[in-house]
Scaffold this motif. Sequence first.
Motif, PDB file in Angstrom:
ATOM      1  N   ALA A  19       3.035 -53.899 -81.253  1.00 54.31           N
ATOM      2  CA  ALA A  19       4.087 -53.335 -80.395  1.00 54.31           C
ATOM      3  C   ALA A  19       5.380 -54.132 -80.509  1.00 54.31           C
ATOM      4  O   ALA A  19       6.484 -53.557 -80.550  1.00 54.31           O
ATOM      5  CB  ALA A  19       3.603 -53.323 -78.947  1.00 54.31           C
ATOM      6  N   ALA A  20       5.268 -55.422 -80.581  1.00 49.76           N
ATOM      7  CA  ALA A  20       6.464 -56.256 -80.721  1.00 49.76           C
ATOM      8  C   ALA A  20       7.130 -56.023 -82.065  1.00 49.76           C
ATOM      9  O   ALA A  20       8.372 -55.989 -82.171  1.00 49.76           O
ATOM     10  CB  ALA A  20       6.088 -57.719 -80.550  1.00 49.76           C
ATOM     11  N   GLN A  21       6.307 -55.872 -83.105  1.00 52.80           N
ATOM     12  CA  GLN A  21       6.896 -55.632 -84.426  1.00 52.80           C
ATOM     13  C   GLN A  21       7.614 -54.280 -84.488  1.00 52.80           C
ATOM     14  O   GLN A  21       8.608 -54.128 -85.189  1.00 52.80           O
ATOM     15  CB  GLN A  21       5.795 -55.704 -85.494  1.00 52.80           C
ATOM     16  N   SER A  22       7.091 -53.294 -83.735  1.00 53.82           N
ATOM     17  CA  SER A  22       7.751 -51.982 -83.736  1.00 53.82           C
ATOM     18  C   SER A  22       9.121 -52.020 -83.081  1.00 53.82           C
ATOM     19  O   SER A  22       9.984 -51.172 -83.362  1.00 53.82           O
ATOM     20  CB  SER A  22       6.859 -50.960 -83.025  1.00 53.82           C
ATOM     21  N   GLN A  23       9.330 -52.955 -82.194  1.00 49.53           N
ATOM     22  CA  GLN A  23      10.622 -53.069 -81.534  1.00 49.53           C
ATOM     23  C   GLN A  23      11.676 -53.735 -82.398  1.00 49.53           C
ATOM     24  O   GLN A  23      12.876 -53.615 -82.123  1.00 49.53           O
ATOM     25  CB  GLN A  23      10.453 -53.870 -80.231  1.00 49.53           C
ATOM     26  N   ALA A  65      13.960 -51.085 -84.286  1.00 52.05           N
ATOM     27  CA  ALA A  65      14.854 -50.346 -83.388  1.00 52.05           C
ATOM     28  C   ALA A  65      15.999 -51.221 -82.897  1.00 52.05           C
ATOM     29  O   ALA A  65      17.179 -50.823 -82.910  1.00 52.05           O
ATOM     30  CB  ALA A  65      14.063 -49.794 -82.212  1.00 52.05           C
ATOM     31  N   THR A  66      15.687 -52.429 -82.464  1.00 49.05           N
ATOM     32  CA  THR A  66      16.749 -53.321 -81.958  1.00 49.05           C
ATOM     33  C   THR A  66      17.658 -53.788 -83.074  1.00 49.05           C
ATOM     34  O   THR A  66      18.872 -53.989 -82.874  1.00 49.05           O
ATOM     35  CB  THR A  66      16.111 -54.512 -81.249  1.00 49.05           C
ATOM     36  N   ARG A  67      17.095 -53.948 -84.266  1.00 48.32           N
ATOM     37  CA  ARG A  67      17.939 -54.404 -85.381  1.00 48.32           C
ATOM     38  C   ARG A  67      18.946 -53.320 -85.784  1.00 48.32           C
ATOM     39  O   ARG A  67      20.131 -53.611 -85.985  1.00 48.32           O
ATOM     40  CB  ARG A  67      17.049 -54.773 -86.574  1.00 48.32           C
ATOM     41  N   LEU A  68      18.452 -52.096 -85.878  1.00 52.14           N
ATOM     42  CA  LEU A  68      19.358 -51.002 -86.240  1.00 52.14           C
ATOM     43  C   LEU A  68      20.412 -50.772 -85.166  1.00 52.14           C
ATOM     44  O   LEU A  68      21.595 -50.500 -85.455  1.00 52.14           O
ATOM     45  CB  LEU A  68      18.549 -49.728 -86.469  1.00 52.14           C
ATOM     46  N   GLN A  69      19.990 -50.878 -83.882  1.00 51.34           N
ATOM     47  CA  GLN A  69      20.953 -50.691 -82.809  1.00 51.34           C
ATOM     48  C   GLN A  69      22.048 -51.762 -82.845  1.00 51.34           C
ATOM     49  O   GLN A  69      23.233 -51.481 -82.636  1.00 51.34           O
ATOM     50  CB  GLN A  69      20.246 -50.708 -81.456  1.00 51.34           C
ATOM     51  N   ALA A  93      27.940 -54.533 -77.558  1.00 55.57           N
ATOM     52  CA  ALA A  93      27.545 -55.025 -78.882  1.00 55.57           C
ATOM     53  C   ALA A  93      26.770 -56.332 -78.763  1.00 55.57           C
ATOM     54  O   ALA A  93      25.766 -56.562 -79.461  1.00 55.57           O
ATOM     55  CB  ALA A  93      28.774 -55.205 -79.754  1.00 55.57           C
ATOM     56  N   ASP A  94      27.222 -57.228 -77.867  1.00 51.61           N
ATOM     57  CA  ASP A  94      26.510 -58.496 -77.673  1.00 51.61           C
ATOM     58  C   ASP A  94      25.114 -58.256 -77.106  1.00 51.61           C
ATOM     59  O   ASP A  94      24.144 -58.950 -77.486  1.00 51.61           O
ATOM     60  CB  ASP A  94      27.305 -59.393 -76.735  1.00 51.61           C
ATOM     61  N   ASN A  95      24.992 -57.321 -76.191  1.00 50.08           N
ATOM     62  CA  ASN A  95      23.673 -57.026 -75.630  1.00 50.08           C
ATOM     63  C   ASN A  95      22.720 -56.499 -76.692  1.00 50.08           C
ATOM     64  O   ASN A  95      21.519 -56.816 -76.697  1.00 50.08           O
ATOM     65  CB  ASN A  95      23.810 -56.019 -74.496  1.00 50.08           C
ATOM     66  N   ALA A  96      23.226 -55.667 -77.601  1.00 54.06           N
ATOM     67  CA  ALA A  96      22.375 -55.134 -78.669  1.00 54.06           C
ATOM     68  C   ALA A  96      21.918 -56.250 -79.606  1.00 54.06           C
ATOM     69  O   ALA A  96      20.758 -56.285 -80.043  1.00 54.06           O
ATOM     70  CB  ALA A  96      23.134 -54.073 -79.444  1.00 54.06           C
ATOM     71  N   THR A  97      22.804 -57.189 -79.898  1.00 52.93           N
ATOM     72  CA  THR A  97      22.427 -58.325 -80.761  1.00 52.93           C
ATOM     73  C   THR A  97      21.366 -59.203 -80.079  1.00 52.93           C
ATOM     74  O   THR A  97      20.394 -59.646 -80.707  1.00 52.93           O
ATOM     75  CB  THR A  97      23.663 -59.157 -81.103  1.00 52.93           C
ATOM     76  N   SER A 138      19.203 -58.255 -77.851  1.00 53.70           N
ATOM     77  CA  SER A 138      17.931 -57.526 -77.816  1.00 53.70           C
ATOM     78  C   SER A 138      17.195 -57.660 -79.141  1.00 53.70           C
ATOM     79  O   SER A 138      15.965 -57.795 -79.178  1.00 53.70           O
ATOM     80  CB  SER A 138      18.181 -56.053 -77.481  1.00 53.70           C
ATOM     81  N   ALA A 139      17.946 -57.637 -80.247  1.00 50.05           N
ATOM     82  CA  ALA A 139      17.324 -57.790 -81.561  1.00 50.05           C
ATOM     83  C   ALA A 139      16.706 -59.182 -81.713  1.00 50.05           C
ATOM     84  O   ALA A 139      15.587 -59.347 -82.228  1.00 50.05           O
ATOM     85  CB  ALA A 139      18.341 -57.515 -82.654  1.00 50.05           C
ATOM     86  N   GLN A 140      17.433 -60.216 -81.268  1.00 53.40           N
ATOM     87  CA  GLN A 140      16.901 -61.575 -81.346  1.00 53.40           C
ATOM     88  C   GLN A 140      15.682 -61.753 -80.459  1.00 53.40           C
ATOM     89  O   GLN A 140      14.705 -62.424 -80.832  1.00 53.40           O
ATOM     90  CB  GLN A 140      17.999 -62.563 -80.953  1.00 53.40           C
ATOM     91  N   GLN A 141      15.704 -61.134 -79.277  1.00 51.09           N
ATOM     92  CA  GLN A 141      14.567 -61.221 -78.371  1.00 51.09           C
ATOM     93  C   GLN A 141      13.329 -60.544 -78.952  1.00 51.09           C
ATOM     94  O   GLN A 141      12.200 -61.015 -78.782  1.00 51.09           O
ATOM     95  CB  GLN A 141      14.922 -60.615 -77.030  1.00 51.09           C
ATOM     96  N   ALA A 142      13.546 -59.450 -79.658  1.00 47.40           N
ATOM     97  CA  ALA A 142      12.418 -58.753 -80.290  1.00 47.40           C
ATOM     98  C   ALA A 142      11.786 -59.621 -81.364  1.00 47.40           C
ATOM     99  O   ALA A 142      10.552 -59.673 -81.499  1.00 47.40           O
ATOM    100  CB  ALA A 142      12.893 -57.423 -80.864  1.00 47.40           C
ATOM    101  N   ARG A 143      12.622 -60.324 -82.137  1.00 43.09           N
ATOM    102  CA  ARG A 143      12.075 -61.214 -83.167  1.00 43.09           C
ATOM    103  C   ARG A 143      11.305 -62.377 -82.530  1.00 43.09           C
ATOM    104  O   ARG A 143      10.235 -62.770 -83.026  1.00 43.09           O
ATOM    105  CB  ARG A 143      13.204 -61.742 -84.045  1.00 43.09           C
ATOM    106  N   ALA A 144      11.838 -62.933 -81.420  1.00 42.48           N
ATOM    107  CA  ALA A 144      11.124 -64.015 -80.745  1.00 42.48           C
ATOM    108  C   ALA A 144       9.800 -63.529 -80.162  1.00 42.48           C
ATOM    109  O   ALA A 144       8.785 -64.254 -80.176  1.00 42.48           O
ATOM    110  CB  ALA A 144      12.002 -64.599 -79.650  1.00 42.48           C
ATOM    111  N   ASN A 145       9.798 -62.301 -79.657  1.00 46.34           N
ATOM    112  CA  ASN A 145       8.565 -61.739 -79.106  1.00 46.34           C
ATOM    113  C   ASN A 145       7.506 -61.574 -80.189  1.00 46.34           C
ATOM    114  O   ASN A 145       6.316 -61.799 -79.956  1.00 46.34           O
ATOM    115  CB  ASN A 145       8.865 -60.417 -78.424  1.00 46.34           C
ATOM    116  N   VAL A 146       7.935 -61.198 -81.387  1.00 46.48           N
ATOM    117  CA  VAL A 146       6.984 -61.067 -82.502  1.00 46.48           C
ATOM    118  C   VAL A 146       6.373 -62.419 -82.839  1.00 46.48           C
ATOM    119  O   VAL A 146       5.164 -62.547 -83.062  1.00 46.48           O
ATOM    120  CB  VAL A 146       7.691 -60.457 -83.728  1.00 46.48           C
TER     121      VAL A 146
END
Length: 412
Positions: free
Chosen positions: A112-116, A119-123, A141-145, A147-155
Amino acid sequence: MLNMQQLNLKGSVALFALALLSACGKEQAPPPPPTPTVGVVTVGEESVVLTSELPGRIAAVETSEVRPQVSGVVRDRLFTEGAMVSKGQVLYAIEDAPYRAALASAQGQLAAAQSQINATRLQAQRYGQLVALNAVSKQEADNATASAQQARANVAAQQAAVQSARVNLGFTRIKAPISGRIGRSLVTVGALVQTGQTDPLATIQRTNTVYVDVVQSAAQLLDLKQAMATGGVTRGDGSARVQLILPNGTTYPIEGRLQFAEVTVDQTTGAVTLRATFPNPNGLLLPGMYVRAKLVEGTRRQAIVAPTAGITRDPRGGATALVVNAQNKVEQRNVTTDRVIGDKWIVTSGLKPGDKLIVEGLLNLRPGSTVKPAAPQQVTKPANGAPGATATGGDAAAGNNSAQANSAAQGK
Protein backbone atom coordinates in the motif's frame (compact mmCIF):
# COMPACT_ATOMS: atom_id res chain seq x y z
CA MET A 1 101.97 -78.60 116.54
CA LEU A 2 98.40 -79.47 115.66
CA ASN A 3 97.27 -75.92 116.20
CA MET A 4 99.85 -74.61 113.77
CA GLN A 5 98.68 -77.04 111.10
CA GLN A 6 95.08 -75.99 111.64
CA LEU A 7 96.03 -72.35 111.32
CA ASN A 8 97.91 -73.01 108.07
CA LEU A 9 94.92 -74.95 106.71
CA LYS A 10 92.54 -72.13 107.58
CA GLY A 11 94.83 -69.60 105.91
CA SER A 12 94.98 -71.66 102.73
CA VAL A 13 91.22 -71.92 102.65
CA ALA A 14 90.88 -68.15 103.09
CA LEU A 15 93.37 -67.45 100.29
CA PHE A 16 91.54 -69.90 98.00
CA ALA A 17 88.22 -68.21 98.75
CA LEU A 18 89.66 -64.78 98.01
CA ALA A 19 91.09 -66.03 94.72
CA LEU A 20 87.73 -67.62 93.83
CA LEU A 21 85.84 -64.40 94.61
CA SER A 22 88.34 -62.41 92.57
CA ALA A 23 87.87 -64.75 89.60
CA CYS A 24 84.06 -64.52 89.85
CA GLY A 25 84.24 -60.72 89.91
CA LYS A 26 86.28 -60.67 86.72
CA GLU A 27 83.81 -62.94 84.92
CA GLN A 28 80.81 -60.67 85.77
CA ALA A 29 82.37 -57.45 84.36
CA PRO A 30 80.50 -56.57 81.05
CA PRO A 31 82.55 -56.26 77.86
CA PRO A 32 82.70 -52.86 76.12
CA PRO A 33 79.75 -52.27 73.69
CA PRO A 34 80.48 -52.77 69.99
CA THR A 35 80.52 -49.79 67.64
CA PRO A 36 77.06 -49.58 66.01
CA THR A 37 76.84 -49.99 62.25
CA VAL A 38 74.69 -47.53 60.34
CA GLY A 39 73.60 -47.46 56.73
CA VAL A 40 74.66 -44.29 54.94
CA VAL A 41 74.22 -42.83 51.47
CA THR A 42 76.38 -40.13 49.96
CA VAL A 43 74.43 -36.97 49.20
CA GLY A 44 74.84 -35.80 45.61
CA GLU A 45 73.49 -33.41 43.02
CA GLU A 46 71.20 -34.37 40.16
CA SER A 47 68.68 -32.87 37.79
CA VAL A 48 65.10 -33.33 38.96
CA VAL A 49 61.78 -32.57 37.33
CA LEU A 50 59.70 -30.24 39.50
CA THR A 51 55.99 -30.97 39.73
CA SER A 52 53.12 -29.48 41.69
CA GLU A 53 49.84 -31.29 42.25
CA LEU A 54 46.98 -28.81 42.35
CA PRO A 55 43.17 -29.19 42.53
CA GLY A 56 41.20 -28.14 39.48
CA ARG A 57 37.89 -28.17 37.64
CA ILE A 58 37.17 -28.97 34.03
CA ALA A 59 35.35 -26.37 31.95
CA ALA A 60 34.15 -26.51 28.35
CA VAL A 61 35.92 -24.34 25.80
CA GLU A 62 32.55 -23.02 24.59
CA THR A 63 29.23 -23.07 26.42
CA SER A 64 25.96 -21.75 25.01
CA GLU A 65 22.55 -21.67 26.64
CA VAL A 66 19.78 -22.04 24.08
CA ARG A 67 17.09 -19.42 24.70
CA PRO A 68 13.99 -18.32 22.76
CA GLN A 69 14.09 -14.95 21.02
CA VAL A 70 10.34 -14.85 20.39
CA SER A 71 7.44 -15.97 22.56
CA GLY A 72 5.20 -18.87 21.67
CA VAL A 73 4.29 -22.50 22.21
CA VAL A 74 6.91 -25.20 21.45
CA ARG A 75 5.60 -27.27 18.57
CA ASP A 76 8.50 -29.71 18.00
CA ARG A 77 11.78 -30.75 19.57
CA LEU A 78 14.13 -31.74 16.78
CA PHE A 79 17.22 -33.18 18.55
CA THR A 80 18.24 -36.12 20.70
CA GLU A 81 19.34 -35.30 24.21
CA GLY A 82 23.05 -35.89 24.75
CA ALA A 83 23.82 -35.97 21.02
CA MET A 84 26.27 -33.88 19.04
CA VAL A 85 24.67 -30.95 17.24
CA SER A 86 26.09 -28.65 14.58
CA LYS A 87 26.00 -24.89 14.46
CA GLY A 88 22.81 -23.75 12.72
CA GLN A 89 20.97 -27.03 13.33
CA VAL A 90 17.27 -26.54 14.17
CA LEU A 91 16.59 -27.62 17.76
CA TYR A 92 13.04 -26.41 18.50
CA ALA A 93 10.11 -25.22 16.41
CA ILE A 94 7.74 -22.64 17.90
CA GLU A 95 4.19 -22.29 16.59
CA ASP A 96 4.68 -19.80 13.74
CA ALA A 97 1.11 -19.02 12.60
CA PRO A 98 0.97 -15.65 14.41
CA TYR A 99 4.32 -14.64 12.96
CA ARG A 100 3.35 -15.66 9.44
CA ALA A 101 0.24 -13.50 9.76
CA ALA A 102 2.36 -10.60 11.05
CA LEU A 103 4.66 -10.94 8.05
CA ALA A 104 1.74 -11.00 5.60
CA SER A 105 0.27 -7.89 7.24
CA ALA A 106 3.59 -6.06 6.98
CA GLN A 107 3.94 -7.04 3.35
CA GLY A 108 0.44 -5.71 2.61
CA GLN A 109 1.19 -2.41 4.27
CA LEU A 110 4.40 -2.19 2.27
CA ALA A 111 2.47 -2.73 -0.97
CA ALA A 112 0.00 0.00 0.00
CA ALA A 113 2.82 2.40 0.77
CA GLN A 114 4.53 1.62 -2.51
CA SER A 115 1.30 2.33 -4.40
CA GLN A 116 1.22 5.82 -2.95
CA ILE A 117 4.68 6.65 -4.24
CA ASN A 118 3.73 6.95 -7.88
CA ALA A 119 0.62 9.03 -7.21
CA THR A 120 2.39 11.52 -4.94
CA ARG A 121 5.40 11.68 -7.23
CA LEU A 122 3.34 12.48 -10.30
CA GLN A 123 1.27 15.02 -8.38
CA ALA A 124 4.41 16.78 -7.21
CA GLN A 125 5.72 16.92 -10.78
CA ARG A 126 2.47 18.42 -12.11
CA TYR A 127 2.30 21.00 -9.36
CA GLY A 128 5.86 21.96 -10.15
CA GLN A 129 4.89 22.69 -13.74
CA LEU A 130 1.72 24.54 -12.78
CA VAL A 131 3.39 26.77 -10.22
CA ALA A 132 5.67 28.04 -12.97
CA LEU A 133 2.52 29.15 -14.84
CA ASN A 134 0.99 30.57 -11.67
CA ALA A 135 -1.85 28.07 -12.08
CA VAL A 136 -1.47 26.85 -8.48
CA SER A 137 -0.08 28.52 -5.43
CA LYS A 138 3.42 27.93 -4.19
CA GLN A 139 1.98 26.41 -1.00
CA GLU A 140 0.08 23.77 -2.93
CA ALA A 141 3.24 22.84 -4.83
CA ASP A 142 5.20 22.52 -1.56
CA ASN A 143 2.49 20.34 -0.06
CA ALA A 144 2.59 18.02 -3.07
CA THR A 145 6.38 17.69 -2.77
CA ALA A 146 6.15 16.93 0.96
CA SER A 147 3.49 14.27 0.30
CA ALA A 148 5.82 12.56 -2.18
CA GLN A 149 8.68 12.55 0.34
CA GLN A 150 6.39 11.22 3.06
CA ALA A 151 5.27 8.39 0.80
CA ARG A 152 8.89 7.38 0.19
CA ALA A 153 9.61 7.47 3.95
CA ASN A 154 6.53 5.35 4.59
CA VAL A 155 7.78 2.75 2.12
CA ALA A 156 11.13 2.59 3.91
CA ALA A 157 9.36 2.11 7.26
CA GLN A 158 7.16 -0.64 5.87
CA GLN A 159 10.18 -2.39 4.38
CA ALA A 160 11.77 -2.40 7.85
CA ALA A 161 8.53 -3.77 9.31
CA VAL A 162 8.55 -6.58 6.74
CA GLN A 163 12.17 -7.37 7.58
CA SER A 164 11.39 -7.43 11.32
CA ALA A 165 8.42 -9.72 10.78
CA ARG A 166 10.56 -12.00 8.64
CA VAL A 167 13.26 -12.14 11.36
CA ASN A 168 10.70 -12.97 14.02
CA LEU A 169 9.32 -15.70 11.82
CA GLY A 170 12.84 -17.11 11.48
CA PHE A 171 13.24 -17.08 15.26
CA THR A 172 10.37 -19.54 15.54
CA ARG A 173 12.91 -22.14 14.46
CA ILE A 174 15.45 -22.11 17.29
CA LYS A 175 18.91 -23.08 16.00
CA ALA A 176 22.12 -24.20 17.69
CA PRO A 177 24.45 -21.20 18.13
CA ILE A 178 27.58 -23.43 18.39
CA SER A 179 28.59 -26.97 17.60
CA GLY A 180 28.95 -29.37 20.51
CA ARG A 181 27.17 -31.84 22.74
CA ILE A 182 23.71 -30.81 23.85
CA GLY A 183 22.36 -31.69 27.27
CA ARG A 184 18.85 -32.53 28.37
CA SER A 185 15.91 -30.46 27.24
CA LEU A 186 14.37 -28.36 29.99
CA VAL A 187 11.08 -27.89 28.09
CA THR A 188 8.72 -30.25 26.35
CA VAL A 189 6.45 -29.95 23.35
CA GLY A 190 3.48 -27.76 24.23
CA ALA A 191 5.37 -25.61 26.72
CA LEU A 192 5.05 -21.84 26.50
CA VAL A 193 8.39 -20.07 26.12
CA GLN A 194 8.94 -16.34 26.32
CA THR A 195 11.56 -13.86 25.26
CA GLY A 196 13.97 -13.07 28.11
CA GLN A 197 12.97 -16.00 30.30
CA THR A 198 15.41 -17.02 33.04
CA ASP A 199 15.71 -20.73 32.33
CA PRO A 200 17.36 -21.88 29.09
CA LEU A 201 15.77 -24.47 26.86
CA ALA A 202 18.97 -26.55 26.74
CA THR A 203 22.74 -26.11 27.04
CA ILE A 204 25.36 -26.90 24.40
CA GLN A 205 29.02 -27.43 25.31
CA ARG A 206 31.97 -27.90 23.00
CA THR A 207 34.23 -30.43 24.70
CA ASN A 208 36.58 -31.71 22.00
CA THR A 209 39.04 -29.48 23.86
CA VAL A 210 38.53 -28.56 27.52
CA TYR A 211 39.95 -26.10 30.00
CA VAL A 212 41.28 -27.12 33.40
CA ASP A 213 41.37 -24.25 35.88
CA VAL A 214 43.73 -24.82 38.83
CA VAL A 215 44.76 -22.60 41.71
CA GLN A 216 48.36 -22.04 42.80
CA SER A 217 49.63 -19.82 45.61
CA ALA A 218 51.23 -16.58 44.53
CA ALA A 219 54.32 -17.41 46.61
CA GLN A 220 54.93 -20.64 44.69
CA LEU A 221 54.46 -18.85 41.40
CA LEU A 222 56.99 -16.18 42.39
CA ASP A 223 59.51 -18.81 43.52
CA LEU A 224 59.17 -20.57 40.18
CA LYS A 225 59.60 -17.38 38.17
CA GLN A 226 62.64 -16.34 40.18
CA ALA A 227 64.21 -19.78 39.81
CA MET A 228 63.64 -19.62 36.05
CA ALA A 229 65.12 -16.11 35.90
CA THR A 230 68.32 -17.23 37.65
CA GLY A 231 68.62 -20.39 35.57
CA GLY A 232 68.01 -22.76 38.47
CA VAL A 233 64.88 -24.10 36.74
CA THR A 234 64.59 -24.51 32.98
CA ARG A 235 61.85 -25.49 30.55
CA GLY A 236 62.75 -27.18 27.36
CA ASP A 237 60.06 -25.63 25.14
CA GLY A 238 59.21 -22.64 27.32
CA SER A 239 55.75 -23.94 28.34
CA ALA A 240 54.70 -26.04 31.30
CA ARG A 241 53.25 -29.49 30.73
CA VAL A 242 50.25 -30.63 32.75
CA GLN A 243 49.08 -34.13 33.61
CA LEU A 244 45.63 -34.98 34.95
CA ILE A 245 44.74 -37.41 37.71
CA LEU A 246 41.09 -38.38 37.28
CA PRO A 247 38.62 -38.85 40.16
CA ASN A 248 39.11 -42.63 40.05
CA GLY A 249 42.87 -42.23 40.57
CA THR A 250 43.95 -43.02 37.01
CA THR A 251 46.12 -40.69 34.94
CA TYR A 252 44.64 -39.14 31.81
CA PRO A 253 46.70 -40.45 28.87
CA ILE A 254 47.06 -37.11 27.04
CA GLU A 255 49.16 -34.27 28.39
CA GLY A 256 47.91 -30.70 28.37
CA ARG A 257 49.58 -27.32 28.08
CA LEU A 258 49.45 -24.35 30.40
CA GLN A 259 47.70 -21.52 28.60
CA PHE A 260 48.05 -18.57 30.95
CA ALA A 261 48.10 -17.40 34.55
CA GLU A 262 45.54 -14.91 35.82
CA VAL A 263 46.82 -11.33 35.82
CA THR A 264 45.56 -10.64 39.36
CA VAL A 265 45.87 -12.38 42.73
CA ASP A 266 42.75 -13.30 44.66
CA GLN A 267 42.77 -10.97 47.67
CA THR A 268 40.95 -13.44 49.92
CA THR A 269 43.09 -16.53 49.23
CA GLY A 270 46.37 -15.10 47.90
CA ALA A 271 46.21 -17.54 45.01
CA VAL A 272 46.46 -17.27 41.24
CA THR A 273 44.26 -19.15 38.78
CA LEU A 274 46.09 -21.08 36.07
CA ARG A 275 44.34 -22.38 32.95
CA ALA A 276 45.47 -25.39 30.95
CA THR A 277 43.99 -26.92 27.80
CA PHE A 278 43.56 -30.64 27.16
CA PRO A 279 42.48 -32.47 24.02
CA ASN A 280 39.37 -34.53 24.71
CA PRO A 281 38.75 -36.60 21.59
CA ASN A 282 36.86 -39.40 23.37
CA GLY A 283 34.77 -37.15 25.61
CA LEU A 284 36.23 -38.66 28.77
CA LEU A 285 36.67 -35.27 30.44
CA LEU A 286 33.32 -33.77 31.42
CA PRO A 287 32.72 -30.12 32.38
CA GLY A 288 32.51 -29.67 36.13
CA MET A 289 34.61 -32.76 36.89
CA TYR A 290 37.00 -32.40 39.84
CA VAL A 291 40.56 -33.46 38.97
CA ARG A 292 44.09 -33.21 40.30
CA ALA A 293 46.43 -31.45 37.90
CA LYS A 294 50.11 -32.35 38.09
CA LEU A 295 51.93 -29.29 36.79
CA VAL A 296 55.37 -30.12 35.38
CA GLU A 297 57.04 -26.81 36.15
CA GLY A 298 60.50 -27.49 34.78
CA THR A 299 63.85 -29.10 35.50
CA ARG A 300 66.03 -28.01 38.40
CA ARG A 301 69.68 -28.55 37.67
CA GLN A 302 72.20 -29.52 40.38
CA ALA A 303 69.55 -30.10 43.00
CA ILE A 304 70.69 -31.65 46.29
CA VAL A 305 68.49 -34.66 47.00
CA ALA A 306 68.31 -36.86 50.08
CA PRO A 307 66.33 -40.07 50.74
CA THR A 308 63.20 -39.49 52.78
CA ALA A 309 64.41 -42.13 55.27
CA GLY A 310 67.25 -39.81 56.29
CA ILE A 311 65.12 -36.73 57.02
CA THR A 312 63.27 -36.60 60.33
CA ARG A 313 61.33 -33.97 62.26
CA ASP A 314 62.16 -32.49 65.63
CA PRO A 315 59.44 -31.72 68.22
CA ARG A 316 59.02 -28.27 66.71
CA GLY A 317 58.46 -29.69 63.24
CA GLY A 318 61.82 -28.66 61.81
CA ALA A 319 63.59 -30.99 59.42
CA THR A 320 66.80 -32.59 60.72
CA ALA A 321 69.33 -35.07 59.39
CA LEU A 322 72.14 -37.15 60.92
CA VAL A 323 75.42 -37.40 59.01
CA VAL A 324 78.74 -39.16 59.63
CA ASN A 325 81.78 -36.87 59.63
CA ALA A 326 85.38 -37.74 58.74
CA GLN A 327 86.04 -39.08 62.29
CA ASN A 328 83.02 -41.40 62.04
CA LYS A 329 81.17 -39.25 64.54
CA VAL A 330 77.45 -38.51 64.25
CA GLU A 331 76.50 -34.90 63.51
CA GLN A 332 73.01 -33.45 63.50
CA ARG A 333 72.10 -30.94 60.79
CA ASN A 334 69.11 -28.65 60.57
CA VAL A 335 67.98 -28.76 56.95
CA THR A 336 65.49 -26.92 54.77
CA THR A 337 63.44 -29.01 52.36
CA ASP A 338 61.49 -27.94 49.29
CA ARG A 339 59.39 -30.89 48.14
CA VAL A 340 59.39 -34.67 47.74
CA ILE A 341 60.30 -36.09 44.34
CA GLY A 342 59.57 -39.80 44.37
CA ASP A 343 61.33 -41.17 47.48
CA LYS A 344 63.71 -38.23 47.91
CA TRP A 345 63.59 -34.78 49.42
CA ILE A 346 64.95 -31.76 47.59
CA VAL A 347 67.17 -30.08 50.19
CA THR A 348 67.86 -26.38 49.75
CA SER A 349 70.15 -25.91 52.78
CA GLY A 350 71.83 -27.91 55.54
CA LEU A 351 73.40 -30.60 53.37
CA LYS A 352 76.12 -30.44 50.75
CA PRO A 353 77.35 -32.89 48.13
CA GLY A 354 79.53 -35.59 49.64
CA ASP A 355 77.84 -35.68 53.06
CA LYS A 356 77.25 -39.19 54.38
CA LEU A 357 73.59 -39.23 55.35
CA ILE A 358 72.44 -41.91 57.80
CA VAL A 359 69.33 -43.70 56.51
CA GLU A 360 69.49 -46.93 58.57
CA GLY A 361 70.22 -47.57 62.22
CA LEU A 362 68.73 -44.33 63.48
CA LEU A 363 67.19 -45.94 66.58
CA ASN A 364 68.76 -44.63 69.82
CA LEU A 365 71.45 -42.82 67.82
CA ARG A 366 72.80 -39.63 69.41
CA PRO A 367 74.95 -36.81 68.04
CA GLY A 368 78.62 -37.35 68.95
CA SER A 369 78.38 -41.13 68.92
CA THR A 370 81.02 -43.14 67.11
CA VAL A 371 79.54 -45.32 64.38
CA LYS A 372 80.68 -47.63 61.66
CA PRO A 373 79.26 -46.49 58.28
CA ALA A 374 78.23 -49.12 55.77
CA ALA A 375 76.13 -49.44 52.66
CA PRO A 376 72.39 -49.59 53.49
CA GLN A 377 70.60 -52.89 53.12
CA GLN A 378 67.95 -52.78 50.42
CA VAL A 379 65.09 -55.25 49.95
CA THR A 380 64.43 -55.40 46.23
CA LYS A 381 61.49 -57.81 46.43
CA PRO A 382 58.74 -58.25 49.01
CA ALA A 383 58.03 -61.56 50.73
CA ASN A 384 55.45 -62.57 48.08
CA GLY A 385 58.05 -62.22 45.35
CA ALA A 386 56.28 -59.41 43.49
CA PRO A 387 58.89 -57.45 41.51
CA GLY A 388 59.35 -53.72 41.57
CA ALA A 389 58.93 -53.09 45.34
CA THR A 390 61.80 -51.41 47.16
CA ALA A 391 61.92 -50.84 50.89
CA THR A 392 64.52 -50.01 53.52
CA GLY A 393 65.42 -53.04 55.61
CA GLY A 394 67.48 -53.85 58.74
CA ASP A 395 65.99 -51.20 61.02
CA ALA A 396 62.40 -50.44 61.95
CA ALA A 397 63.26 -46.86 62.84
CA ALA A 398 64.36 -46.09 59.30
CA GLY A 399 60.98 -47.14 57.97
CA ASN A 400 59.22 -45.07 60.62
CA ASN A 401 61.28 -42.02 59.74
CA SER A 402 60.47 -42.47 56.08
CA ALA A 403 56.77 -42.63 56.88
CA GLN A 404 57.06 -39.50 59.01
CA ALA A 405 58.85 -37.68 56.20
CA ASN A 406 56.22 -38.68 53.65
CA SER A 407 53.46 -37.55 56.04
CA ALA A 408 55.22 -34.23 56.52
CA ALA A 409 55.55 -33.87 52.76
CA GLN A 410 51.86 -34.33 52.27
CA GLY A 411 51.13 -31.81 54.99
CA LYS A 412 53.52 -29.36 53.38
